[in-house]
Enzyme design. Structure first.
Site, PDB file in Angstrom:
ATOM      1  N   SER A  14       1.033  -1.451  -0.334  1.00 52.75           N
ATOM      2  CA  SER A  14      -0.023  -0.008   0.051  1.00 52.75           C
ATOM      3  C   SER A  14       0.831   1.236   0.022  1.00 52.75           C
ATOM      4  O   SER A  14       0.653   2.280  -0.903  1.00 52.75           O
ATOM      5  CB  SER A  14      -1.166   0.396   0.891  1.00 52.75           C
ATOM      6  N   ASN A  15       1.831   0.861   0.799  1.00 53.77           N
ATOM      7  CA  ASN A  15       3.004   2.342   0.691  1.00 53.77           C
ATOM      8  C   ASN A  15       3.377   2.719  -0.936  1.00 53.77           C
ATOM      9  O   ASN A  15       3.856   3.662  -1.119  1.00 53.77           O
ATOM     10  CB  ASN A  15       3.949   2.747   1.019  1.00 53.77           C
ATOM     11  N   HIS A 110       8.961   3.133   8.174  1.00 48.87           N
ATOM     12  CA  HIS A 110       8.231   1.923   9.837  1.00 48.87           C
ATOM     13  C   HIS A 110       7.142   3.121  10.765  1.00 48.87           C
ATOM     14  O   HIS A 110       7.295   3.535  10.714  1.00 48.87           O
ATOM     15  CB  HIS A 110       9.900   1.685  10.431  1.00 48.87           C
TER      16      HIS A 110
HETATM   17  C1  GAR Z   1       3.694  -0.800   6.645  1.00 44.60           C
HETATM   18  O1  GAR Z   1       2.732  -0.553   8.057  1.00 44.60           O
HETATM   19  C2  GAR Z   1       5.117  -0.402   7.067  1.00 44.60           C
HETATM   20  O2  GAR Z   1       5.474   1.043   7.903  1.00 44.60           O
HETATM   21  C3  GAR Z   1       5.736  -1.650   7.314  1.00 44.60           C
HETATM   22  O3  GAR Z   1       4.646  -2.440   6.883  1.00 44.60           O
HETATM   23  C4  GAR Z   1       3.641  -2.478   6.157  1.00 44.60           C
HETATM   24  C5  GAR Z   1       4.094  -2.458   4.618  1.00 44.60           C
HETATM   25  O4  GAR Z   1       2.606  -1.825   4.270  1.00 44.60           O
HETATM   26  N1  GAR Z   1       7.023  -1.977   7.703  1.00 44.60           N
HETATM   27  C6  GAR Z   1       7.731  -1.995   8.615  1.00 44.60           C
HETATM   28  O5  GAR Z   1       7.392  -2.514   9.642  1.00 44.60           O
HETATM   29  C7  GAR Z   1       9.280  -2.487   8.808  1.00 44.60           C
HETATM   30  N2  GAR Z   1      10.249  -2.831   9.275  1.00 44.60           N
HETATM   31  P1  GAR Z   1       2.233  -2.156   2.566  1.00 44.60           P
HETATM   32  O6  GAR Z   1       2.811  -3.072   2.153  1.00 44.60           O
HETATM   33  O7  GAR Z   1       0.943  -1.948   2.463  1.00 44.60           O
HETATM   34  O8  GAR Z   1       3.741  -0.812   2.703  1.00 44.60           O
END
Ligand code: GAR
Length: 226
Positions: A14-15, A110
């Site tokens: 999603s990011n 993070h």
């Molecule tokens: C997000 O919340 C990101 O901040 C976290 O994983 C998720 C990924 O979501 N990252 C960490 O915890 C890194 N240490 P996404 O795949 O939907 O972007």
């Protein structure tokens, strides 16, 4: 010239989607040159391909060592002419040699206010610690996990009824705004790494504190005069 960015993912992505959407704006200073997933079955990889982005899986399980995996990533980045790397839910620890090659040019997001709650399950860590405010951090990647110079942060309240999922969802909304903002700062040169600090060029800062729980008589936890 727009900076050529690689987004590294392992899952939902999603990011990554937020970065891709932001980069569609004509004045955004970065373009998404390639998406690399450490997992062939990552939902984010399928999404990136469906968007017509250059998107590849580099399966960590297909590489005998961390160094061999990182070498394959480095080769893909070099071939794609990448200048900046954005880790977006990329759940592999990188070798020191790889980190050094990309130092000052690699960002991570993070879901906590670093340096609190590094590592896994930061939202649960926040709940266990009883903090009233948590959030997310975009930082430059250094050899120590979740410890690099902080570029930008967003704060969200932790509510009494929160569990890890509701808190994660609230933080994620902030992540999707913060990451494109932070990447913009790095792509334009407004944020640079200098030792263990990120240096920001002059920019507008908001000065209102965030109160959690909210102050009496306010709905948003922000005290506004008048
Ligand atoms: C997000 O919340 C990101 O901040 C976290 O994983 C998720 C990924 O979501 N990252 C960490 O915890 C890194 N240490 P996404 O795949 O939907 O972007």
């Amino acid at each position: 010239m727009k900076k050529r960015v690689a987004i590294l993912i392992s899952g939902r992505g999603s990011n990554m989607m937020a970065l891709v959407e932001a980069a569609r704006a004509p004045d955004y200073p970065a373009e998404m040159a390639i998406v690399i997933s450490s997992r062939p079955d990552a939902p984010g990889l399928a999404w990136a391909k469906a968007q017509g982005l250059a998107a590849v899986a580099i399966d960590h399980k297909a590489h005998a060592t961390r160094e061999a995996f990182d070498e394959a990533i480095h080769a893909a980045l070099t071939n794609a002419g990448v200048e900046l790397v954005a880790l977006a839910g990329f759940m592999r620890i990188q070798s020191a040699a790889f980190v050094r090659r990309w130092i000052g040019r690699q960002l991570n997001i993070h879901p906590s206010l670093l340096p609190l709650f590094k590592g896994l399950h930061p939202q649960q860590q926040a709940l266990d610690a009883g903090v009233r405010i948590s959030g997310c951090t975009v930082h430059f990647v250094t050899e120590e996990m979740d410890a690099g110079p902080i570029i930008a942060q967003a704060a969200v309240p932790v509510l009494p009824d929160d569990d890890a999922d509701t808190l994660a969802a609230r933080i994620l909304v902030a992540e999707h705004r913060l990451y494109p903002h932070a990447l913009r700062l790095v792509a334009t040169g407004d944020a640079t790494m200098d030792g263990n600090r990120a240096i920001l060029k002059s920019m507008v800062n908001q000065t209102d504190p965030l109160y959690s729980p909210a102050l009496p008589g306010t709905s948003k936890g922000r005290h506004t005069s008048g």
